[in-house]
Design a protein around this motif. Structure first.
Motif, PDB file in Angstrom:
ATOM      1  N   TYR A 198       0.699  -1.251  -0.009  1.00  0.00           N
ATOM      2  CA  TYR A 198      -0.029   0.081  -0.027  1.00  0.00           C
ATOM      3  C   TYR A 198       0.841   1.052  -0.140  1.00  0.00           C
ATOM      4  O   TYR A 198       2.096   1.073   0.382  1.00  0.00           O
ATOM      5  CB  TYR A 198      -0.908   0.173   1.321  1.00  0.00           C
ATOM      6  CG  TYR A 198      -1.966  -0.765   1.050  1.00  0.00           C
ATOM      7  CD1 TYR A 198      -3.232  -0.438   0.667  1.00  0.00           C
ATOM      8  CD2 TYR A 198      -1.943  -2.412   1.872  1.00  0.00           C
ATOM      9  CE1 TYR A 198      -4.209  -1.515   0.636  1.00  0.00           C
ATOM     10  CE2 TYR A 198      -2.893  -2.829   1.793  1.00  0.00           C
ATOM     11  CZ  TYR A 198      -4.177  -2.778   1.271  1.00  0.00           C
ATOM     12  OH  TYR A 198      -5.305  -3.566   1.111  1.00  0.00           O
ATOM     13  N   GLY A 199       0.362   2.258  -0.410  1.00  0.00           N
ATOM     14  CA  GLY A 199       1.105   3.505  -0.293  1.00  0.00           C
ATOM     15  C   GLY A 199      -0.112   4.769  -0.189  1.00  0.00           C
ATOM     16  O   GLY A 199      -1.288   4.593  -0.069  1.00  0.00           O
ATOM     17  N   ALA A 200       0.355   6.070   0.073  1.00  0.00           N
ATOM     18  CA  ALA A 200      -0.294   7.203   0.066  1.00  0.00           C
ATOM     19  C   ALA A 200       0.170   8.326  -0.568  1.00  0.00           C
ATOM     20  O   ALA A 200       1.411   8.519  -0.280  1.00  0.00           O
ATOM     21  CB  ALA A 200      -0.836   7.380   1.556  1.00  0.00           C
ATOM     22  N   TYR A 201      -0.589   9.088  -1.157  1.00  0.00           N
ATOM     23  CA  TYR A 201       0.025  10.244  -1.872  1.00  0.00           C
ATOM     24  C   TYR A 201       0.306  11.376  -1.085  1.00  0.00           C
ATOM     25  O   TYR A 201      -0.633  11.551  -0.234  1.00  0.00           O
ATOM     26  CB  TYR A 201      -0.850  10.637  -3.096  1.00  0.00           C
ATOM     27  CG  TYR A 201      -0.845   9.173  -4.348  1.00  0.00           C
ATOM     28  CD1 TYR A 201       0.273   9.141  -5.067  1.00  0.00           C
ATOM     29  CD2 TYR A 201      -2.018   8.452  -4.313  1.00  0.00           C
ATOM     30  CE1 TYR A 201       0.241   8.030  -5.933  1.00  0.00           C
ATOM     31  CE2 TYR A 201      -1.940   7.188  -5.025  1.00  0.00           C
ATOM     32  CZ  TYR A 201      -0.910   7.350  -6.013  1.00  0.00           C
ATOM     33  OH  TYR A 201      -0.816   6.213  -6.883  1.00  0.00           O
ATOM     34  N   VAL A 202       1.211  12.159  -1.126  1.00  0.00           N
ATOM     35  CA  VAL A 202       1.324  13.303  -0.604  1.00  0.00           C
ATOM     36  C   VAL A 202       1.217  14.590  -1.463  1.00  0.00           C
ATOM     37  O   VAL A 202       0.886  14.792  -2.555  1.00  0.00           O
ATOM     38  CB  VAL A 202       2.843  13.350   0.147  1.00  0.00           C
ATOM     39  CG1 VAL A 202       3.152  12.396   0.912  1.00  0.00           C
ATOM     40  CG2 VAL A 202       3.945  13.605  -1.067  1.00  0.00           C
ATOM     41  N   ARG A 203       1.192  15.943  -0.733  1.00  0.00           N
ATOM     42  CA  ARG A 203       0.966  17.020  -1.469  1.00  0.00           C
ATOM     43  C   ARG A 203       2.041  17.231  -2.501  1.00  0.00           C
ATOM     44  O   ARG A 203       3.078  17.001  -2.569  1.00  0.00           O
ATOM     45  CB  ARG A 203       0.993  18.296  -0.568  1.00  0.00           C
ATOM     46  CG  ARG A 203      -0.089  18.189   0.424  1.00  0.00           C
ATOM     47  CD  ARG A 203      -0.109  19.727   1.152  1.00  0.00           C
ATOM     48  NE  ARG A 203      -0.786  20.976   0.454  1.00  0.00           N
ATOM     49  CZ  ARG A 203      -0.557  21.840   0.673  1.00  0.00           C
ATOM     50  NH1 ARG A 203      -0.289  22.239   2.068  1.00  0.00           N
ATOM     51  NH2 ARG A 203      -1.480  22.916  -0.106  1.00  0.00           N
ATOM     52  N   GLY A 204       1.613  18.112  -3.635  1.00  0.00           N
ATOM     53  CA  GLY A 204       2.746  18.108  -4.614  1.00  0.00           C
ATOM     54  C   GLY A 204       2.423  17.694  -6.133  1.00  0.00           C
ATOM     55  O   GLY A 204       2.613  18.123  -6.992  1.00  0.00           O
ATOM     56  N   GLY A 205       1.433  16.359  -5.895  1.00  0.00           N
ATOM     57  CA  GLY A 205       0.967  15.804  -7.091  1.00  0.00           C
ATOM     58  C   GLY A 205      -0.338  16.058  -7.453  1.00  0.00           C
ATOM     59  O   GLY A 205      -1.105  16.599  -6.792  1.00  0.00           O
ATOM     60  N   GLY A 206      -0.755  15.543  -8.639  1.00  0.00           N
ATOM     61  CA  GLY A 206      -2.009  16.084  -9.018  1.00  0.00           C
ATOM     62  C   GLY A 206      -2.996  15.610  -8.339  1.00  0.00           C
ATOM     63  O   GLY A 206      -4.278  16.296  -8.247  1.00  0.00           O
ATOM     64  N   ARG A 207      -3.008  14.195  -7.733  1.00  0.00           N
ATOM     65  CA  ARG A 207      -4.162  13.667  -6.945  1.00  0.00           C
ATOM     66  C   ARG A 207      -4.636  14.468  -5.811  1.00  0.00           C
ATOM     67  O   ARG A 207      -5.759  14.933  -5.544  1.00  0.00           O
ATOM     68  CB  ARG A 207      -3.843  12.119  -6.651  1.00  0.00           C
ATOM     69  CG  ARG A 207      -3.785  11.379  -7.768  1.00  0.00           C
ATOM     70  CD  ARG A 207      -2.903   9.864  -7.198  1.00  0.00           C
ATOM     71  NE  ARG A 207      -2.891   9.022  -8.245  1.00  0.00           N
ATOM     72  CZ  ARG A 207      -1.822   8.761  -8.903  1.00  0.00           C
ATOM     73  NH1 ARG A 207      -0.667   9.744  -8.719  1.00  0.00           N
ATOM     74  NH2 ARG A 207      -1.866   7.712  -9.890  1.00  0.00           N
ATOM     75  N   VAL A 208      -3.546  14.943  -5.132  1.00  0.00           N
ATOM     76  CA  VAL A 208      -4.031  15.760  -3.835  1.00  0.00           C
ATOM     77  C   VAL A 208      -4.194  17.231  -4.365  1.00  0.00           C
ATOM     78  O   VAL A 208      -5.325  17.684  -3.630  1.00  0.00           O
ATOM     79  CB  VAL A 208      -2.656  15.824  -2.989  1.00  0.00           C
ATOM     80  CG1 VAL A 208      -2.927  16.781  -1.667  1.00  0.00           C
ATOM     81  CG2 VAL A 208      -2.209  14.278  -2.459  1.00  0.00           C
ATOM     82  N   ASP A 209      -3.514  17.515  -5.264  1.00  0.00           N
ATOM     83  CA  ASP A 209      -4.112  19.035  -5.925  1.00  0.00           C
ATOM     84  C   ASP A 209      -5.613  18.906  -6.134  1.00  0.00           C
ATOM     85  O   ASP A 209      -6.401  20.037  -5.973  1.00  0.00           O
ATOM     86  CB  ASP A 209      -3.252  19.635  -6.907  1.00  0.00           C
ATOM     87  CG  ASP A 209      -3.630  20.647  -7.755  1.00  0.00           C
ATOM     88  OD1 ASP A 209      -3.430  21.822  -7.055  1.00  0.00           O
ATOM     89  OD2 ASP A 209      -4.267  20.565  -8.541  1.00  0.00           O
ATOM     90  N   PHE A 210      -6.066  17.932  -6.800  1.00  0.00           N
ATOM     91  CA  PHE A 210      -7.460  17.881  -7.122  1.00  0.00           C
ATOM     92  C   PHE A 210      -8.352  17.931  -6.103  1.00  0.00           C
ATOM     93  O   PHE A 210      -9.256  18.543  -5.864  1.00  0.00           O
ATOM     94  CB  PHE A 210      -7.649  16.772  -7.881  1.00  0.00           C
ATOM     95  CG  PHE A 210      -8.909  16.164  -8.378  1.00  0.00           C
ATOM     96  CD1 PHE A 210      -9.334  16.479  -9.716  1.00  0.00           C
ATOM     97  CD2 PHE A 210     -10.053  15.724  -7.491  1.00  0.00           C
ATOM     98  CE1 PHE A 210     -10.593  16.426 -10.370  1.00  0.00           C
ATOM     99  CE2 PHE A 210     -11.068  15.320  -8.082  1.00  0.00           C
ATOM    100  CZ  PHE A 210     -11.556  15.654  -9.410  1.00  0.00           C
TER     101      PHE A 210
END
Length: 313
Positions: A198-210
């Motif tokens: 598993y993983g989790a996305y952090v700020r700076g990428g498109g998913r979190v920006d969305f």
């Protein structure tokens, strides 16, 4: 082939062999690796970065070659961008571009704005043609659809069209925010599950920006562990880190059903309460992951209702 020999070969068969500000060109674009001079009207564009081809197409330019990051097949585009080519592009590898194939296309501009940001990759590409890589201050796929659109538009000389596209997307977000006040201030975890981890996305990428544009806050516990990468690993014994007001997981190389049936995932508090989304529609997860100027409106229309339904449960 050794990298040194490859570089020499590419310099010989490339078109301009210059990727810096000293080369002849119509405009200068600033990137992580310095200023890049590009032709006034590039005619043979190769789009390698994730979403670069879609962005060029939205701006009215058809790349002669592109990478298909999500293995869509066909022209390598999601459903939100299909039908924009009049002539199909040559397909180029993603994580490891096929440099000789790129050189054979004789590009006068290479777009690689959403990629690994590795210097070796950039140095090899610029031997073929002026290369607009990741933006200054960015790295490892950490660029939003808005930044990508502005950077590609600057390289292509299509800034006015970019402003109109960006304004349209901003209206779509504003309408979604108005329609869903319940998103404001809620925490969200954007996770992933591969065959191994598993993983989790952090700020700076498109998913979190969305999601932040919608009013969500990325999980503070995830952000506290952020490094230079666009995501962090999450150990199976620590899956409670995924807990938030809303937990969203994208299966990568595994089925959604496998994620849903994982007893450790099901034990996460937000999942137990029903406040979770596991993408099982490739179109939805792909639009969300691509985060381009074309995929974003599609994601706002299709993904936002899914988030709203999960929060209501």
């Amino acid at each position: 082939m050794a990298m040194g020999a490859l570089l020499l070969g590419l310099t010989a068969c490339g078109t301009s062999g210059t990727g810096n500000a000293d080369g002849a060109g119509g405009r200068t674009v600033t990137t992580k690796f310095g200023k890049v001079s590009v032709p006034e009207k590039p005619k043979r564009v190769v789009a390698l970065g994730w979403g670069d081809a879609e962005t060029a197409l939205a701006l009215g330019v058809q790349p002669v070659g592109q990478s298909d990051w999500l293995a869509f097949g066909g022209d390598g585009l999601g459903p939100w961008a299909e039908g924009r080519y009049t002539k199909s592009p040559k397909k180029i590898g993603t994580l490891e571009p096929e440099y000789e194939k790129i050189a054979d296309l004789q590009p006068d501009l290479i777009l690689d704005t959403k990629s690994s940001g590795a210097r070796e990759r950039y140095e090899t590409l610029k031997k073929i043609a002026p290369t607009v890589g990741v933006p200054k201050g960015s790295d490892q796929f950490q660029i939003s659809w808005e930044q990508q659109t502005k950077l590609v538009a600057k390289a292509l000389g299509r800034e006015e069209r970019a402003r109109r596209l960006i304004a349209g997307n901003e209206r779509a977000f504003a309408e979604a925010v108005k329609a869903h006040p319940e998103f404001q201030g809620k925490t969200v975890t954007l996770g992933s599950r591969t065959a191994d981890a598993y993983g989790a996305y952090v700020r700076g990428g498109g998913r979190v920006d969305f999601v932040e544009r919608l009013g969500f806050r990325n999980n503070p516990k995830v952000e506290a562990r952020a490094g230079k990468n666009f995501s962090i690993p999450v150990a199976r014994e620590n899956l409670d880190l995924l807990d938030a007001d809303l937990t969203v997981v994208s299966p990568i190389g595994v089925t959604a059903e496998k994620v849903r049936k994982d007893p450790l995932f099901r034990a996460v508090p937000s999942v137990r309460k029903g406040h979770s989304v596991v993408f099982d529609d490739k179109k939805l997860s792909s639009a969300f992951a691509t985060d381009s100027v074309l995929s974003t409106p599609y994601a706002v229309k299709k993904v936002v209702p899914v988030f709203a339904d999960a929060l209501k449960k």
